[in-house]
Design an enzyme around this catalytic site. Structure first.
Site, PDB file in Angstrom:
ATOM      1  N   TYR A  49      31.055 -61.383 -37.587  1.00 46.82           N
ATOM      2  CA  TYR A  49      31.865 -61.895 -36.479  1.00 46.82           C
ATOM      3  C   TYR A  49      33.077 -61.019 -36.175  1.00 46.82           C
ATOM      4  O   TYR A  49      33.688 -61.157 -35.118  1.00 46.82           O
ATOM      5  CB  TYR A  49      32.366 -63.318 -36.777  1.00 46.82           C
ATOM      6  CG  TYR A  49      31.298 -64.356 -36.994  1.00 46.82           C
ATOM      7  CD1 TYR A  49      29.949 -64.083 -36.773  1.00 46.82           C
ATOM      8  CD2 TYR A  49      31.640 -65.628 -37.431  1.00 46.82           C
ATOM      9  CE1 TYR A  49      28.981 -65.043 -36.987  1.00 46.82           C
ATOM     10  CE2 TYR A  49      30.687 -66.610 -37.633  1.00 46.82           C
ATOM     11  CZ  TYR A  49      29.355 -66.312 -37.424  1.00 46.82           C
ATOM     12  OH  TYR A  49      28.409 -67.280 -37.640  1.00 46.82           O
ATOM     13  N   HIS A 107      23.521 -63.950 -44.803  1.00 49.71           N
ATOM     14  CA  HIS A 107      23.516 -64.339 -43.396  1.00 49.71           C
ATOM     15  C   HIS A 107      22.104 -64.576 -42.856  1.00 49.71           C
ATOM     16  O   HIS A 107      21.889 -65.443 -42.007  1.00 49.71           O
ATOM     17  CB  HIS A 107      24.233 -63.272 -42.564  1.00 49.71           C
ATOM     18  CG  HIS A 107      24.806 -63.796 -41.296  1.00 49.71           C
ATOM     19  ND1 HIS A 107      25.945 -63.286 -40.715  1.00 49.71           N
ATOM     20  CD2 HIS A 107      24.408 -64.800 -40.479  1.00 49.71           C
ATOM     21  CE1 HIS A 107      26.221 -63.953 -39.605  1.00 49.71           C
ATOM     22  NE2 HIS A 107      25.293 -64.862 -39.433  1.00 49.71           N
TER      23      HIS A 107
END
Length: 278
Positions: A49, A107
């Site tokens: 992010y 992730h």
């Protein structure tokens, strides 16, 4: 606030605040400020992010004690190697600058994930992370991980009324792994909140369609992650704990399942190969 107990004995709130695509400083400051003010105490980010430094900065400015909130971040598959995973974690710890990470996640599934999982264990032993989890793992991928001798505390998956994935939810429940939902309102990519049944049930409790959609996941023992920079929405999304859905409500909402995904499929090998390459 309702809490869920993880398989390592720790607790997490039933709702957390996501930070995907919040990269502007003003947006992060405003969002985190409103979130903390309205009772959010679990915050989700990721190395991918590119906002860990901002998140850490504004969490520290809230005045909360470190033990009063939890933070989760993730390692991207292109770092699924012992040295790269250590580098990713070290950078996250440095950028966040809040002492430790409460939940560290893989992730996505990817080649050499087991090397990163071992790094996670090592950092936990050092006290730098507290709990180990995964994001976007299918049942088959999870089965590979479990063979390493330790179950993750949670699996974060796209999950909403149009993608109920009951088989995976049941598998996680049977194995004592918390199901955590990202995109619980379908990321605004559908007409989910226009569904008549959501309005009807919402009217019965004096709640919005979004609140009913979020509460449905929580009622099936799923933790939800929400994201907004709108103070009204931030408050509304967490105002879920003064009512309960009935069995009839849950059955009616279950009928909305379309098995429709609005993001990448974790079983798509082409996608997994692409993100592994970075």
């Amino acid at each position: 606030m309702k809490y869920f107990k993880l398989n390592n004995g720790k607790r997490v709130p039933a709702i957390g605040f996501g930070t995907y695509k919040i990269t502007a400083e003003a947006d992060m400051e405003r969002s985190i400020g409103f979130a903390v003010e309205n009772g959010y105490r679990y915050f989700d980010t990721a190395k991918y992010y590119e906002n860990e430094k901002l998140l850490g900065k504004y969490l520290k400015q809230t005045g909360l004690k470190r033990e009063d909130y939890q933070l989760a971040t993730k390692v991207w598959p292109s770092s699924f190697d012992t040295d790269d995973a250590k580098r990713s974690l070290d950078e996250s710890l440095s950028d966040l600058d809040i002492g430790y990470i409460d939940v560290i996640l893989l992730h996505w599934y990817g080649k050499d994930f087991e090397k990163t999982w071992e790094v996670f264990r090592d950092y936990r032993d050092q006290g730098l992370v507290k709990s180990l989890g995964v994001c976007n793992f299918t049942i088959d991928q999870m089965a590979e991980l479990v063979k390493l001798g330790e179950k993750p505390v949670l699996d974060q998956l796209e999950s909403h009324l149009y993608l109920q994935d009951k088989k995976t939810v049941e598998f996680l429940k049977e194995n004592g792994i918390l199901h955590q939902a990202w995109g619980p309102l379908s990321q605004g990519k559908s007409n989910l909140l226009d569904e008549k049944i959501l309005k009807e049930i919402g009217d019965k409790y004096g709640k919005s369609p979004a609140q009913i959609a979020l509460k449905w996941n929580i009622e099936r023992s799923t933790m939800v992650l929400v994201k907004s920079s709108n103070p009204v929405r931030i408050k509304e999304n967490i105002s879920l704990f003064d009512f309960d859905l009935s069995e009839a409500d849950m059955d009616a909402l279950a009928s909305l399942d379309k098995n429709t995904r609005f993001s990448n499929d974790p079983a798509n090998q082409e996608w997994l190969d692409k993100i592994r390459r970075g």
